[in-house]
Motif scaffolding. Structure first.
Motif, mmCIF file in Angstrom:
data_model
loop_
_atom_site.group_PDB
_atom_site.id
_atom_site.type_symbol
_atom_site.label_atom_id
_atom_site.label_comp_id
_atom_site.label_asym_id
_atom_site.label_seq_id
_atom_site.Cartn_x
_atom_site.Cartn_y
_atom_site.Cartn_z
ATOM 1 N N UNK A 264 8.432 44.314 -64.738
ATOM 2 C CA UNK A 264 6.991 44.518 -64.572
ATOM 3 C C UNK A 264 6.709 45.516 -63.447
ATOM 4 N N UNK A 265 7.686 45.749 -62.579
ATOM 5 C CA UNK A 265 7.502 46.671 -61.461
ATOM 6 C C UNK A 265 7.028 45.942 -60.220
ATOM 7 N N UNK A 266 7.438 46.449 -59.076
ATOM 8 C CA UNK A 266 7.168 45.757 -57.825
ATOM 9 C C UNK A 266 5.671 45.730 -57.499
ATOM 10 N N UNK A 267 4.920 46.793 -57.829
ATOM 11 C CA UNK A 267 3.488 46.816 -57.522
ATOM 12 C C UNK A 267 2.727 45.779 -58.343
ATOM 13 N N UNK A 268 3.065 45.678 -59.613
ATOM 14 C CA UNK A 268 2.373 44.706 -60.460
ATOM 15 C C UNK A 268 2.741 43.281 -60.065
ATOM 16 N N UNK A 269 4.007 43.068 -59.715
ATOM 17 C CA UNK A 269 4.427 41.743 -59.263
ATOM 18 C C UNK A 269 3.691 41.350 -57.994
ATOM 19 N N UNK B 89 0.757 42.405 -57.081
ATOM 20 C CA UNK B 89 -0.632 42.138 -57.453
ATOM 21 C C UNK B 89 -0.769 40.767 -58.111
ATOM 22 N N UNK B 90 0.194 40.388 -58.944
ATOM 23 C CA UNK B 90 0.126 39.089 -59.612
ATOM 24 C C UNK B 90 0.241 37.943 -58.606
ATOM 25 N N UNK C 273 -2.630 35.225 -57.931
ATOM 26 C CA UNK C 273 -2.363 33.801 -58.102
ATOM 27 C C UNK C 273 -2.816 33.018 -56.876
ATOM 28 N N UNK C 274 -2.525 33.530 -55.688
ATOM 29 C CA UNK C 274 -2.959 32.832 -54.473
ATOM 30 C C UNK C 274 -4.487 32.810 -54.384
ATOM 31 N N UNK C 275 -5.116 33.940 -54.682
ATOM 32 C CA UNK C 275 -6.572 33.989 -54.603
ATOM 33 C C UNK C 275 -7.227 33.035 -55.600
ATOM 34 N N UNK C 276 -6.628 32.895 -56.769
ATOM 35 C CA UNK C 276 -7.207 32.056 -57.818
ATOM 36 C C UNK C 276 -6.970 30.578 -57.583
ATOM 37 N N UNK C 277 -5.849 30.234 -56.907
ATOM 38 C CA UNK C 277 -5.431 28.833 -56.861
ATOM 39 C C UNK C 277 -5.419 28.210 -55.478
ATOM 40 N N UNK C 278 -5.464 29.018 -54.415
ATOM 41 C CA UNK C 278 -5.209 28.473 -53.085
ATOM 42 C C UNK C 278 -6.248 27.444 -52.638
ATOM 43 N N UNK C 279 -7.466 27.499 -53.169
ATOM 44 C CA UNK C 279 -8.462 26.499 -52.805
ATOM 45 C C UNK C 279 -8.214 25.175 -53.513
#
Length: 254
Positions: A37-42, A44-45, A49-55
């Motif tokens: 997937x490439x280091x930049x996309x990884x 970003x993912x 994931x942290x932004x979506x789930x950390x709360x």
């Protein structure tokens, strides 16, 4: 995996964690080869994931890779997100290159060792996952991993079923996996150190002492994971595909 599938997966995970009340979740990227997937996309993912789930839940990351594409840029991102890394490796160069080749038929051993060395130098936590090589010298394989600085090693049972194991036993004897693992255990226990963790033996010890296994190949606890395919399909334990096509299907999709 498309961005839409990845985002749908995060939403399903978020909703499940709200329902279950669990406090942590591990996202394991594997394949195929997830580093494609490439280091930049990884990067970003993992950020998404942290932004979506950390709360809702604590998020941990793992990456299972053949190691051929790992470099300093990958190491920086893996450190940034505290990703634990598993390297798929079969043993010394001749043994590893017998099966793990690129599209040109060239062995991948040198690239794997180069990636492994980068992780060690950059202090990225990693372990080696190695499929048991029936008929090979187990101690030569084990000592090779130790010589590469591996502190966490897992020896994976090869994918045979009740219907396909017969010819293997005829060739290698009635207990081929035990014959491979027992010399490694004896060497680790009598000559090694507990600083080296061999996951198979740790899990067997946990079960003997009344605890739970942390791997799907030992013990009878319900699985605490699912697989999301690149098209969004939700599946069960993927290794069961060796039994029959469709056995892992749940008919669900994120």
């Amino acid at each position: 995996m498309s961005e839409a599938v990845f985002e749908a997966s995060l939403e399903r995970i978020r909703r499940h964690c709200l329902f279950s009340g669990q406090k942590s979740i591990t996202l394991l990227f594997h394949g195929g080869e997830p580093s494609l997937v490439g280091v930049k996309r990884f990067d970003a993912w993992c950020t998404k994931a942290r932004q979506s789930l950390e709360e809702v839940v604590e998020v941990r990351f793992m990456l299972q890779t053949n190691g051929t594409l790992l470099n300093r840029a990958w190491a920086r991102v893996l450190l940034k997100h505290q990703v634990r890394v598993g390297i798929s490796m079969d043993g010394p160069e001749e043994l590893h290159n017998a099966y793990r080749v690129d599209h040109k038929g060239q062995g991948s051993y040198e690239n794997v060792v180069q990636g492994l060395n980068v992780l060690r130098e950059e202090h990225v936590a990693f372990g080696v996952l190695s499929v048991i090589q029936l008929g090979a010298d187990p101690l030569a394989i084990h000592h090779h991993f130790l010589s590469l600085g591996c502190k966490s090693i897992s020896y994976i049972l090869p994918d045979f079923t009740h219907d396909t194991i017969g010819p293997i036993r005829e060739r290698y004897g009635p207990t081929p996996c035990a014959d491979f693992l027992i010399p490694i255990f004896d060497d680790w226990w009598f000559n090694g150190t507990l600083d080296v963790r061999i996951r198979d033996f740790w899990n067997i010890a946990r079960l003997i002492m009344g605890g739970d296994s942390l791997t799907d190949s030992l013990g009878n606890n319900p699985f605490h994971f699912i697989f999301v395919e690149t098209d969004g399909r939700i599946e069960g334990l993927d290794v069961l595909r060796v039994c029959s096509e469709g056995m892992t299907s749940t008919t669900l999709n994120v």
